[in-house]
Design an enzyme around this catalytic site. Structure first.
Site, PDB file in Angstrom:
ATOM      1  N   ARG A  82      27.376  62.466  90.457  1.00  0.00           N
ATOM      2  CA  ARG A  82      25.942  62.184  90.530  1.00  0.00           C
ATOM      3  C   ARG A  82      25.685  60.796  91.152  1.00  0.00           C
ATOM      4  NH1 ARG A  82      23.322  63.481  84.975  1.00  0.00           N
ATOM      5  NH2 ARG A  82      21.453  63.459  86.296  1.00  0.00           N
TER       6      ARG A  82
ATOM      7  N   ALA B 268      21.489  57.426  79.125  1.00  0.00           N
ATOM      8  CA  ALA B 268      21.347  56.369  80.137  1.00  0.00           C
ATOM      9  C   ALA B 268      21.839  55.007  79.646  1.00  0.00           C
ATOM     10  CB  ALA B 268      19.893  56.277  80.585  1.00  0.00           C
TER      11      ALA B 268
ATOM     12  N   ASN C 219      27.254  60.356  72.878  1.00  0.00           N
ATOM     13  CA  ASN C 219      26.651  60.513  74.200  1.00  0.00           C
ATOM     14  C   ASN C 219      25.475  59.556  74.218  1.00  0.00           C
ATOM     15  OD1 ASN C 219      25.382  61.154  76.571  1.00  0.00           O
ATOM     16  ND2 ASN C 219      25.515  63.373  76.296  1.00  0.00           N
TER      17      ASN C 219
ATOM     18  N   PRO D 188      19.066  58.629  74.241  1.00  0.00           N
ATOM     19  CA  PRO D 188      17.733  58.958  74.738  1.00  0.00           C
ATOM     20  C   PRO D 188      17.678  60.214  75.596  1.00  0.00           C
ATOM     21  CG  PRO D 188      18.647  57.081  75.923  1.00  0.00           C
ATOM     22  CD  PRO D 188      19.554  57.346  74.752  1.00  0.00           C
ATOM     23  N   ASN D 189      16.615  60.956  75.386  1.00  0.00           N
ATOM     24  CA  ASN D 189      16.269  62.167  76.140  1.00  0.00           C
ATOM     25  C   ASN D 189      17.129  63.383  75.802  1.00  0.00           C
ATOM     26  OD1 ASN D 189      14.145  60.909  77.717  1.00  0.00           O
ATOM     27  ND2 ASN D 189      15.771  59.784  78.742  1.00  0.00           N
TER      28      ASN D 189
ATOM     29  N   GLU E 196      33.659  59.330  73.912  1.00  0.00           N
ATOM     30  CA  GLU E 196      32.439  59.304  74.742  1.00  0.00           C
ATOM     31  C   GLU E 196      32.309  60.668  75.421  1.00  0.00           C
ATOM     32  OE1 GLU E 196      32.734  56.341  77.831  1.00  0.00           O
ATOM     33  OE2 GLU E 196      30.855  56.968  78.781  1.00  0.00           O
TER      34      GLU E 196
ATOM     35  N   TYR F  73      21.782  69.942  82.903  1.00  0.00           N
ATOM     36  CA  TYR F  73      22.246  69.863  81.507  1.00  0.00           C
ATOM     37  C   TYR F  73      22.361  71.209  80.809  1.00  0.00           C
ATOM     38  CZ  TYR F  73      21.270  64.934  82.294  1.00  0.00           C
ATOM     39  OH  TYR F  73      21.272  63.654  82.802  1.00  0.00           O
TER      40      TYR F  73
ATOM     41  N   HIS G  39      29.840  63.153  78.002  1.00  0.00           N
ATOM     42  CA  HIS G  39      28.704  63.389  78.899  1.00  0.00           C
ATOM     43  C   HIS G  39      28.689  64.854  79.287  1.00  0.00           C
ATOM     44  CE1 HIS G  39      27.828  59.181  79.085  1.00  0.00           C
ATOM     45  NE2 HIS G  39      29.121  58.965  79.270  1.00  0.00           N
TER      46      HIS G  39
ATOM     47  N   ARG H 284      15.134  69.974  79.577  1.00  0.00           N
ATOM     48  CA  ARG H 284      15.353  68.821  80.456  1.00  0.00           C
ATOM     49  C   ARG H 284      16.304  69.197  81.585  1.00  0.00           C
ATOM     50  NH1 ARG H 284      19.208  63.631  79.085  1.00  0.00           N
ATOM     51  NH2 ARG H 284      18.650  62.436  80.944  1.00  0.00           N
TER      52      ARG H 284
END
Ligand code: DQA
Length: 141
Positions: free
Chosen positions: A106, A76, A73, A9-10, A97, A22, A99, A17
């Protein structure tokens, strides 16, 4: 050999964004970067993005059935979706995985990943360059 790059998502809004987090690479640029890496390695790379958890789970089932290596990825979902982690656990080919941001620098809620326990490895905080690195590693397996 085929590698599926799955974005949650996103991530379709990359470029606009929170660019300070990012970066300014768009999702279309990311697709081109991954496909170019695949071309250089002689590997078929397909990139998909969804905001729908069920669709992502379906793609992971497809990867499990076809024994396809995956770069994931999960955005969330990483931090709370046991359903995505369960689907990842069914994969038999390696899973990396990724990110874009360094989630450990964060908010506390981003420090835990349900996926890491079932991934072959994790690339965090190297920006979109984490994707070609993951593809290169998978291509060598
Ligand atoms: C992300 C980090 C997640 O915490 C966040 O929810 C994302 C993107 C990353 O690539 O840095 O959507 O997975």
């Amino acid at each position: 050999m085929k590698i599926l790059v799955l974005n949650g998502p996103n991530l379709g809004r990359l470029g606009t964004r929170e660019p300070e987090v990012y970066g300014r690479t768009t999702h279309a640029d990311l697709v081109a970067l991954c496909e170019q890496t695949g071309k250089e390695l002689g590997v078929d790379v397909e990139v998909r993005q969804t905001n729908h958890e069920g669709e992502m789970i379906g793609w992971l089932h497809e990867a499990a059935d076809q024994k396809t290596a995956v770069v994931l990825n999960a955005g969330a979902w990483t931090h709370y979706s046991i359903a995505i982690a369960d689907a990842c656990a069914m994969l038999t080919a390696p899973l990396v995985e990724v990110h874009i941001s360094n989630v450990h620098q964060r908010e506390e809620f981003r420090h835990h990943s349900y996926i890491s326990a079932v991934a072959s490895g994790v690339i965090v905080g190297l920006g979109v360059q984490g994707y070609p690195l993951a593809i290169r590693w998978l291509a060598e397996q």
